[in-house]
Design a protein around this motif. Structure first.
Motif, mmCIF file in Angstrom:
data_model
loop_
_atom_site.group_PDB
_atom_site.id
_atom_site.type_symbol
_atom_site.label_atom_id
_atom_site.label_comp_id
_atom_site.label_asym_id
_atom_site.label_seq_id
_atom_site.Cartn_x
_atom_site.Cartn_y
_atom_site.Cartn_z
ATOM 1 N N LYS A 78 0.838 -1.204 0.000
ATOM 2 C CA LYS A 78 0.000 0.000 0.000
ATOM 3 C C LYS A 78 0.873 1.255 0.000
ATOM 4 O O LYS A 78 0.591 2.220 -0.726
ATOM 5 C CB LYS A 78 -0.927 -0.005 1.212
ATOM 6 N N ARG A 129 2.493 1.615 -3.448
ATOM 7 C CA ARG A 129 1.517 2.014 -4.473
ATOM 8 C C ARG A 129 1.079 3.474 -4.309
ATOM 9 O O ARG A 129 0.560 4.070 -5.245
ATOM 10 C CB ARG A 129 0.309 1.088 -4.439
ATOM 11 N N SER A 130 1.297 4.068 -3.134
ATOM 12 C CA SER A 130 0.922 5.469 -2.929
ATOM 13 C C SER A 130 1.989 6.418 -3.467
ATOM 14 O O SER A 130 1.752 7.620 -3.569
ATOM 15 C CB SER A 130 0.671 5.739 -1.441
ATOM 16 N N ASP A 141 4.685 8.234 -6.125
ATOM 17 C CA ASP A 141 4.694 8.707 -7.500
ATOM 18 C C ASP A 141 5.987 8.205 -8.143
ATOM 19 O O ASP A 141 7.073 8.689 -7.831
ATOM 20 C CB ASP A 141 4.630 10.230 -7.530
ATOM 21 N N ALA A 142 5.879 7.232 -9.017
ATOM 22 C CA ALA A 142 7.056 6.606 -9.620
ATOM 23 C C ALA A 142 7.647 7.415 -10.763
ATOM 24 O O ALA A 142 8.753 7.130 -11.210
ATOM 25 C CB ALA A 142 6.694 5.205 -10.121
ATOM 26 N N GLY A 167 2.648 11.101 -11.517
ATOM 27 C CA GLY A 167 1.444 10.372 -11.126
ATOM 28 C C GLY A 167 1.474 8.886 -11.458
ATOM 29 O O GLY A 167 0.563 8.150 -11.076
ATOM 30 N N GLU A 168 2.511 8.430 -12.175
ATOM 31 C CA GLU A 168 2.617 7.008 -12.487
ATOM 32 C C GLU A 168 2.841 6.215 -11.209
ATOM 33 O O GLU A 168 3.620 6.628 -10.343
ATOM 34 C CB GLU A 168 3.765 6.733 -13.461
ATOM 35 N N LYS A 169 2.209 5.085 -11.102
ATOM 36 C CA LYS A 169 2.350 4.223 -9.931
ATOM 37 C C LYS A 169 3.364 3.118 -10.211
ATOM 38 O O LYS A 169 3.561 2.713 -11.351
ATOM 39 C CB LYS A 169 0.996 3.594 -9.558
#
Length: 188
Positions: A4, A7-8, A10-11, A21-23
């Motif tokens: 979690k 996944r939060s 910003d990759a 904004g890519e996960k």
């Protein structure tokens, strides 16, 4: 971090505005994306190492990764990469040498090995030190494809990689490296 928490994140924010904004994708999500690129070679780095107390988790992770690679038909389109001679030997032995294995030079970067020279089972090795033609030639004489490690990330280092006979470059800045290689006439 938990899934979690990961996944939060910003990759893409530190690379380019268009990626903001890519996960971070799950491995299965990444494998779904590979369907769009059937001719791509993938270098999957395993990060769970069989150090004291983590052996079971490391081997289970390697087994899950190889199962997914098979499920997606990528066995012949990938290399499995680790900074652990023990983990690379485990994969080689368990899967009867079916996977191409990616290690590192010098050998000290691979940690302790169990009962054999890790260079006996490698498909390729990233050279991370001792950037000489002799180093690259010694590895090639053993049947190991020579790749240039992440330090080969600017024109001067890319020229050195070319002179040494590197056949592939791993990098953290692929867009810039690709453009420089194109300028050098080494990439289409």
């Amino acid at each position: 971090m938990t899934l979690k928490e990961i996944r939060s994140l910003d990759a893409g924010c530190r690379f380019h505005e268009e990626y903001r904004g890519e996960k971070v994708p799950l491995f299965e999500e990444f494998l779904e994306l590979t369907k769009e690129y059937p001719d791509m070679l993938y270098d999957f780095e395993l990060k769970e190492y069989p150090v004291a107390g983590n052996e079971r988790r490391a081997y289970e992770t390697a087994d899950r990764v190889t199962a997914l690679i098979e499920e997606y038909g990528l066995g012949d389109k990938c290399v499995l990469n680790a900074f652990s001679a023990v983990l690379l030997q485990y994969i080689h032995d368990k899967y009867d040498g079916r996977y191409r294995l990616h290690g590192y030079y010098p050998k000290s970067l691979l940690g302790e090995s169990q009962n054999r020279d890790p260079y006996d089972i490698l498909y390729c090795a990233c050279v991370c030190e001792d950037f000489t033609r002799e180093t690259f030639d010694r590895l090639k004489q053993r049947g190991i494809d020579t790749w240039a490690g992440t330090r080969f990330n600017n024109r001067e280092m890319l020229e050195l990689a070319r002179r040494c006979g590197a056949t592939l470059i791993t990098c953290d800045n692929p867009k810039e490296v690709r453009e420089t290689l194109r300028e050098m006439g080494l990439h289409t």
